[in-house]
Design an enzyme around this catalytic site. Structure first.
Site: not given
Ligand code: FAD
Ligand code: NAP
Length: 331
Positions: A154, A157-158
């Protein structure tokens, strides 16, 4: 007055594998910024949300160190700490957060059925899907060795951590072109490592990349491994692999950015829920509504463009408000 029913657990006489059926007003699948934000709003609206966390409690941010771009934290915060705060805030308003994975769904009726861990059925009036998307990695050993120490998926992000430094982006699609262009505005030099002799990115994005002075495209290169003492210091590549002109190349870099695509975690839903060809859940523009009435989607699983914590949280808020309005219209 208690408007909403609390949970009602009973045996399912139809299915011997299923231990119980539980009725809930609002089921949230996923515990990243989208799921927890939906839980905060749904709990405050008295929907008594049940959240299933999936394997990665707290979502993708639990795999990172500093989060510097989430508003409200002027000094930054670590990803795990931030997600623990989200969880506590949801629990403060009564969200029921449980460990479990959605393994099957049946959205054919007005009550939406979600199977958890293959042995429990939740029958929900509303479902919020917030299961995120997973970045693809090359699968080389050094990617995990240097995770958080120079390897990132990302740039938004980084990228900031690599200001004035040299980095590489892998991929040839729109994401890679966009990330390379973004990083070129921050870094001294950006190598774009492309495995073929063409870019898959749109013409407009290709032009941007090719006309940016500090981006160097390494055509027909593949990454073999990364090296460095306390973090990434360089990458070993192979040029024109398998041809008579095959050549080993080494580049010095401080950051290595993957941009070879994401996999939205939507597979379990796609018998019923419409997705785009990549698998991102389609929502009605300006809302979190899916093609199934009463089922909403939030966060990265429905967002091919932004994939940020703050946008995921924002869409989690939208989904909870959409769910609450849907339920109040039913009454
Ligand atoms: P996610 O955070 O991906 O959460 C998905 C959830 O769904 C998880 O809890 C998982 O366990 C659950 N899940 C999946 N499948 C199932 C299932 N079948 N049943 C039940 N639960 C399930 N964004 C920023 O804004 N700033 C940053 O500095 C930043 N740094 C990042 C660094 C890294 C290394 C990464 C990988 C991403 C980063 N991001 C950052 C991006 C950010 O993390 C994502 O945009 C954000 O987490 C998305 O949120 P979400 O709730 O959609 O999904
Ligand atoms: P993508 O279009 O699938 O492109 C992935 C790129 O990564 C391809 O160039 C592919 O190479 C390369 N790749 C895949 N696996 C690789 C590996 N193991 N080693 C090296 N390279 C590898 O994915 P995306 O760029 O994330 O885009 C996804 C979708 O979002 C697309 O529809 C895109 O148009 C869209 N998008 C649009 C915008 C925009 O309009 N601004 C921005 C971002 C994304 P090959 O080409 O050789 O297969």
């Amino acid at each position: 007055m208690e408007i909403f029913k609390t949970v009602n657990v009973q045996k399912d006489p139809q299915n011997t594998n299923i231990e119980s059926i539980e009725k809930v007003r609002c089921l949230i699948i996923g515990s990243g910024p989208a799921g927890y934000t939906a839980a905060i709003y749904a709990a405050r609206a008295n929907l008594k949300p049940v959240v299933y966390t999936g394997l990665q409690m707290g979502g993708q941010l639990t795999t990172t160190t500093e989060v510097d771009n989430y508003p409200g934290y002027p000094d930054g915060i670590t990803g795990p700490e931030m997600m623990e705060n989200f969880k506590k805030q949801a629990e403060r308003f009564g969200a029921d957060i449980r460990f479990g994975i959605a393994t099957d769904v049946d959205f054919s009726g007005s009550k939406h059925r979600v199977t958890i861990d293959n042995n429990k059925v939740i029958e929900a009036d509303t479902v919020i899907i917030s299961t995120g998307a997973t970045a693809k990695y090359l699968g080389i050993e050094s990617e995990s060795k240097y995770a958080g120490m120079g390897v990132s998926a990302c740039a938004t992000c980084d990228g900031f951590f690599y200001k004035g430094k040299d980095v590489a982006v892998v991929g040839g699609g729109d994401t890679a072109a966009e990330e390379a262009t973004y990083l070129a505005g921050l870094c001294r030099k950006v190598y774009l490592i492309v495995r073929r002799d063409v870019l898959r990115a749109s013409k407009a994005m290709q032009e941007k990349v090719l006309n940016t002075d500090n981006i160097e495209v390494l055509w027909e290169h593949q990454t073999i491994d990364l090296f460095g003492e306390n973090g990434v210091e360089g990458a070993n590549l192979i040029k024109k692999k398998g041809s008579p002109d095959e050549e080993k190349v080494s580049i010095k870099i401080d950051g290595f950015f993957l941009a070879i695509g994401h996999i939205p975690n939507s597979e379990v839903f796609n018998k019923f829920i419409e997705t785009d060809p990549v698998g991102y859940i389609k929502t009605i523009p300006g809302s979190s509504k899916t093609n199934i009435v009463g089922v909403f989607a939030a966060g990265d699983v429905q967002d091919p463009h932004y994939r940020q914590a703050v946008t995921a949280a924002g869409s989690g808020c939208m989904a909870a408000i959409d769910a609450e309005r849907y339920l109040s219209e039913l009454k």
